[in-house]
Structure formats: structure tokens, C-alpha cells
Design a protein around this motif. Structure first.
Motif, short mmCIF file in Angstrom:
data_model
loop_
_atom_site.label_atom_id
_atom_site.label_comp_id
_atom_site.label_asym_id
_atom_site.label_seq_id
_atom_site.Cartn_x
_atom_site.Cartn_y
_atom_site.Cartn_z
N LYS A 11 35.59 37.43 33.44
CA LYS A 11 36.71 38.05 33.87
C LYS A 11 36.76 39.43 34.25
CE LYS A 11 39.18 34.98 30.61
NZ LYS A 11 39.89 34.79 29.16
N ILE A 12 37.66 39.64 34.81
CA ILE A 12 37.52 40.97 35.44
C ILE A 12 38.83 41.83 35.00
CG2 ILE A 12 38.45 40.62 37.73
CD1 ILE A 12 36.11 42.43 38.80
N SER A 13 38.69 43.06 34.45
CA SER A 13 39.93 43.80 33.99
C SER A 13 40.27 44.85 35.49
CB SER A 13 39.74 44.71 33.10
OG SER A 13 40.67 45.48 32.73
N GLU A 14 41.42 44.81 35.80
CA GLU A 14 42.26 45.54 36.78
C GLU A 14 43.24 46.39 36.57
OE1 GLU A 14 41.28 42.85 40.75
OE2 GLU A 14 42.78 42.09 39.29
N VAL A 15 43.34 47.50 37.02
CA VAL A 15 44.59 48.23 36.74
C VAL A 15 45.38 48.46 38.00
CG1 VAL A 15 43.36 50.47 37.18
CG2 VAL A 15 45.43 50.69 35.72
N LEU A 16 46.91 48.49 37.76
CA LEU A 16 47.59 48.86 39.10
C LEU A 16 47.90 50.32 39.20
CD1 LEU A 16 49.52 47.62 41.32
CD2 LEU A 16 51.29 47.65 39.52
N LEU A 17 47.50 50.71 40.66
CA LEU A 17 47.66 51.92 40.92
C LEU A 17 48.33 52.19 42.03
CD1 LEU A 17 44.12 53.56 40.33
CD2 LEU A 17 46.06 53.46 38.81
N VAL A 18 49.25 53.02 42.37
CA VAL A 18 50.13 53.21 43.22
C VAL A 18 50.04 54.72 43.96
CG1 VAL A 18 51.82 51.52 42.69
CG2 VAL A 18 52.20 53.93 41.97
N ARG A 19 50.40 54.92 45.05
CA ARG A 19 50.53 56.20 45.65
C ARG A 19 51.80 56.52 46.25
NH1 ARG A 19 48.43 60.03 48.14
NH2 ARG A 19 48.90 60.62 50.30
N ALA A 20 52.28 57.59 45.66
CA ALA A 20 53.75 57.93 45.84
C ALA A 20 53.80 58.84 47.20
CB ALA A 20 54.44 58.73 44.76
N ALA B 269 47.95 48.92 44.76
CA ALA B 269 47.07 47.75 44.62
C ALA B 269 46.36 47.62 43.44
CB ALA B 269 45.88 47.74 45.84
N TRP B 270 45.73 46.54 43.04
CA TRP B 270 45.00 46.51 41.78
C TRP B 270 43.39 46.76 42.05
CZ3 TRP B 270 47.53 45.02 37.52
CH2 TRP B 270 48.60 44.32 37.79
N PHE B 271 42.84 47.54 41.20
CA PHE B 271 41.68 48.23 41.24
C PHE B 271 40.90 48.15 40.01
CE2 PHE B 271 44.21 50.77 43.93
CZ PHE B 271 43.76 51.03 44.97
N THR B 272 39.54 47.64 40.33
CA THR B 272 38.50 47.64 39.17
C THR B 272 37.95 48.83 38.75
OG1 THR B 272 36.82 47.05 40.44
CG2 THR B 272 38.06 45.24 40.03
N ARG B 273 37.20 48.91 37.68
CA ARG B 273 36.69 50.30 37.44
C ARG B 273 35.59 50.70 38.49
NH1 ARG B 273 37.15 47.15 32.79
NH2 ARG B 273 37.94 48.27 30.84
N ASP B 274 34.92 49.82 39.21
CA ASP B 274 34.00 49.94 40.18
C ASP B 274 34.51 50.62 41.53
OD1 ASP B 274 31.77 49.44 38.48
OD2 ASP B 274 32.92 47.30 38.57
N LEU C 203 45.74 57.86 30.49
CA LEU C 203 45.98 56.51 30.43
C LEU C 203 45.00 55.66 31.33
CD1 LEU C 203 49.88 56.37 30.97
CD2 LEU C 203 48.76 55.08 29.20
N ILE C 204 44.51 56.30 32.26
CA ILE C 204 43.56 55.70 33.19
C ILE C 204 42.12 55.69 32.41
CG2 ILE C 204 42.52 55.65 35.32
CD1 ILE C 204 45.01 56.68 36.71
N ASP C 205 41.85 56.72 32.06
CA ASP C 205 40.84 57.11 31.48
C ASP C 205 40.29 56.13 30.13
OD1 ASP C 205 39.85 58.95 33.21
OD2 ASP C 205 40.30 60.48 31.82
N ASP C 206 41.61 56.03 29.35
CA ASP C 206 41.85 54.92 28.35
C ASP C 206 41.26 53.58 28.57
OD1 ASP C 206 42.54 54.20 25.46
OD2 ASP C 206 43.94 52.88 26.61
N TRP C 207 41.64 53.26 29.90
CA TRP C 207 41.19 51.70 30.29
C TRP C 207 39.91 51.79 30.72
CZ3 TRP C 207 40.26 50.96 35.71
CH2 TRP C 207 40.19 49.65 35.84
N ILE C 208 39.28 52.96 31.37
CA ILE C 208 38.07 52.77 32.10
C ILE C 208 37.17 52.82 30.69
CG2 ILE C 208 36.32 54.31 33.06
CD1 ILE C 208 38.46 55.45 34.79
N SER C 209 37.24 53.46 29.68
CA SER C 209 36.41 53.44 28.60
C SER C 209 36.74 52.40 27.77
CB SER C 209 36.89 54.71 27.71
OG SER C 209 38.00 54.54 27.18
N ALA C 210 37.64 51.25 27.76
CA ALA C 210 37.93 50.34 27.04
C ALA C 210 36.81 49.14 27.21
CB ALA C 210 39.28 49.74 27.14
N ALA C 211 36.13 48.60 26.01
CA ALA C 211 35.03 47.58 26.44
C ALA C 211 35.82 46.46 26.42
CB ALA C 211 34.21 47.60 25.11
N GLU C 212 36.08 45.87 27.77
CA GLU C 212 36.66 44.58 27.97
C GLU C 212 36.20 43.94 28.92
OE1 GLU C 212 40.80 46.13 30.15
OE2 GLU C 212 40.88 45.36 28.22
#
Ligand code: ZN
Length: 313
Positions: free
Chosen positions: A197-206, A284-289, A304-313
């Protein structure tokens, strides 16, 4: 002892000491620069300060106590013009000062900026239009109708939305090894595990971002709704997706000009991204990479983003 927060048009006056350019808020019984008779000085006493620098020197031992300190006060003043050409003093943007001040000093600077903004915007009574008068250090009163005016913050929410996606075989073939955090990392060059599985985060550009970075969905809380209601509404309005598991993360004073940013995390629950074109130009959805440029460390968005990056999932 008085800490001076002297502001002018969004910049704050800092003391710059030593060869390494250590910055701090000026400290002293007298203001760091000459003031005019009409420059109102507002003083706050009994400050809670844990990590104060005085003249560039950390005072952790003297002031590192989790209690109100009656010996320290904060004096806030709005300067008529920026200070230039004075040795040891420099004007710096409030946002940029986050990089050089301790978190405690930056918080004091933000408080000062918000108070000055409030002062400038409450010169007249909002009820009857008469000029207001100071009542206390942080309140005004209308002499005509008696209405009291106090500083208030504009509450906004910001949310990090995570999506856990099961990859199909074709995607697994194209996935770098490092992307795989749970799957089989044995002999093959790509992970073939059906559990991958892959973890993604939703990032937007205002549209109003001045740089090319991406951030998180955010917006002001409207009257009559809870913080969680505001999170779900903003996500739906700005991206069209549905979320679940809305959880409080942390909050942050955001003195640009008078905000309180309340951070949440949430999980993706369904729907396709349909951006609100009036406010967003990308999302869009982004992976850590493959993260795009993200906000600087002054913001809760970055935490918030750093917290997701460092989470081991
Ligand atoms: Zn009035």
C-alpha cells in the motif's frame, strides 16, 4: 525588565548582536529608539516566557520556568517609519523573524503585530461611527454609545488529508523500492507483495500563494458551524472529496493579520478531486517521494506535512 516589540508596516525591530548575527527582541527600560509623543506604548505584564534571549544571549537558566514571570513585561509600539542606519538594530519581516527568534519571542512579536493591527482598525466605533477611546491596554470603548471593543481573532481550519492506496501490479512494477514500507523487500528490484500500500497526502496550490509551493486545504470558520463542520465543508468546497476521521492536531496563532489556525488530520473517504477554480489553481495526491515545494517551517501546514512524512506507515 521590558521587551520591546516595535513594528512598522509589517516589519519588526530586532537587535542584531555578534559576529554570528544573533537576533533578539530589544530589551531595556527605555525604548530602543526615540519615540514621538503620539506613539502609544502598550505594556503587558506577567508574561509566560521560557526561552528568552537578551542581547543575543540565551537566558534559559534565569527564565526557564513554566510560570508567569512578574519581572518581565512586553511593550508594544507602532513606529512612524522604519529604523535604518542604527548599529545593532535591524528591521525584519515578521514572518522572516520566525527563522531567527526563539518560538517564545516570535509569539510575542506576533501578539504585538495583532494588537497594532487591531488598534489601526478600531479607530471608530462600528456601531455609531464615533472615534473610540482606549479603555484598558487591550480594549477600547465608544464614548458616544458605550460599546466596548476587544481584539478578536479570525479562526481558520487547516487539514492534512491522507489516502492509503492499494497498488495494482502495473503500479508495483514502476514503484521504486523505497516507496514500499510494508511490502516484500526481498530479492526482486520491485515490490510484488499483494499487500503493498502507498500513503499519499492531498496538497493544493492556492491562487494567492506568492511562491510556487503547495499547501493544505484551509479556510475560515463560518458562523454557526463547529471546527469539524468547517473542515468537512472546506474540503468538499475546494476539492470535491469526502473525508473521515477528522481529528484535532494542534493550533497556532497566525498574526497575518489576526488569525488562529486550527490544524486537523483526516482520512480520504471517497470522490474524485474537482478543484474550486476560484481559489485553487492546482491540487493532487502526492507520495513522500514526489513532494512539490511545501510551506516553510513557520507554519502549522509544514508541521502537519512533516508529521505525515515521519510517520511509519
Ligand atoms: Zn459607538
Amino acid at each position: 525588565m521590558t521587551i520591546w516589540a516595535c513594528l512598522c508596516a509589517g516589519d519588526i525591530l530586532l537587535r542584531c548582536e555578534g559576529a554570528d548575527g544573533s537576533y533578539s527582541l530589544p530589551v531595556g527600560d527605555e525604548p530602543p529608539v526615540a519615540l514621538q509623543p503620539w506613539n502609544k506604548v502598550t505594556t503587558f505584564k506577567d508574561l509566560r516566557i521560557d526561552n528568552l534571549k537578551i542581547d543575543g544571549q540565551s537566558q534559559n537558566k534565569s527564565f526557564n520556568q513554566k510560570s508567569l514571570n512578574p519581572e518581565i513585561s512586553l511593550s508594544v509600539v507602532r513606529l512612524d517609519r522604519p529604523v535604518v542606519g542604527v548599529e545593532g538594530l535591524v528591521m525584519m519581516g515578521l514572518r522572516a523573524s520566525f527563522q531567527v527568534l526563539t518560538p517564545e519571542e516570535y509569539a510575542l512579536a506576533g501578539k504585538a503585530a495583532e494588537l497594532i493591527y487591531w488598534d489601526q482598525n478600531t479607530r471608530y466605533c462600528g456601531c455609531c461611527g464615533a472615534p473610540t477611546k482606549w479603555m484598558t491596554d487591550i480594549s477600547k470603548k465608544c464614548p458616544e454609545c458605550g460599546k466596548e471593543w476587544w481584539p478578536s481573532v479570525a479562526t481558520a481550519i487547516i487539514v492534512r488529508i491522507k489516502r492509503i492506496r492499494q497498488l495494482d501490479n502495473l503500479q508495483l512494477d514502476n514503484l521504486p523500492m523505497d516507496n514500499c514500507r510494508k511490502g516484500d523487500k526481498s530479492q526482486s528490484s520491485n515490490c510484488k507483495s499483494s499487500n503493498c500500500k502507498i500513503s499519499e497526502v492531498l496538497l493544493v496550490r492556492a491562487k494567492n500563494f506568492r511562491t510556487n509551493h503547495y499547501g493544505l486545504v484551509a479556510g475560515f470558520v463560518e458562523t454557526g458551524e463547529s471546527l469539524e463542520d468547517a473542515v468537512r465543508r472546506e474540503v468538499r468546497e475546494e476539492t470535491g472529496i469526502e473525508i473521515a476521521n477528522v481529528r484535532y492536531f494542534d493550533s497556532q496563532a497566525w498574526p497575518y493579520p489576526f488569525g488562529l489556525m486550527v490544524g486537523f488530520t483526516a482520512d480520504y473517504a471517497g470522490g474524485e478531486i474537482h478543484l474550486q477554480k476560484e481559489e485553487l489553481c492546482a491540487g493532487a495526491w502526492f507520495t513522500r517521494d514526489n513532494l512539490p515545494p511545501i510551506p516553510d517551517k513557520a507554519s502549522i501546514a509544514r508541521r502537519l506535512i512533516d508529521d505525515w512524512i515521519s510517520a511509519a506507515e
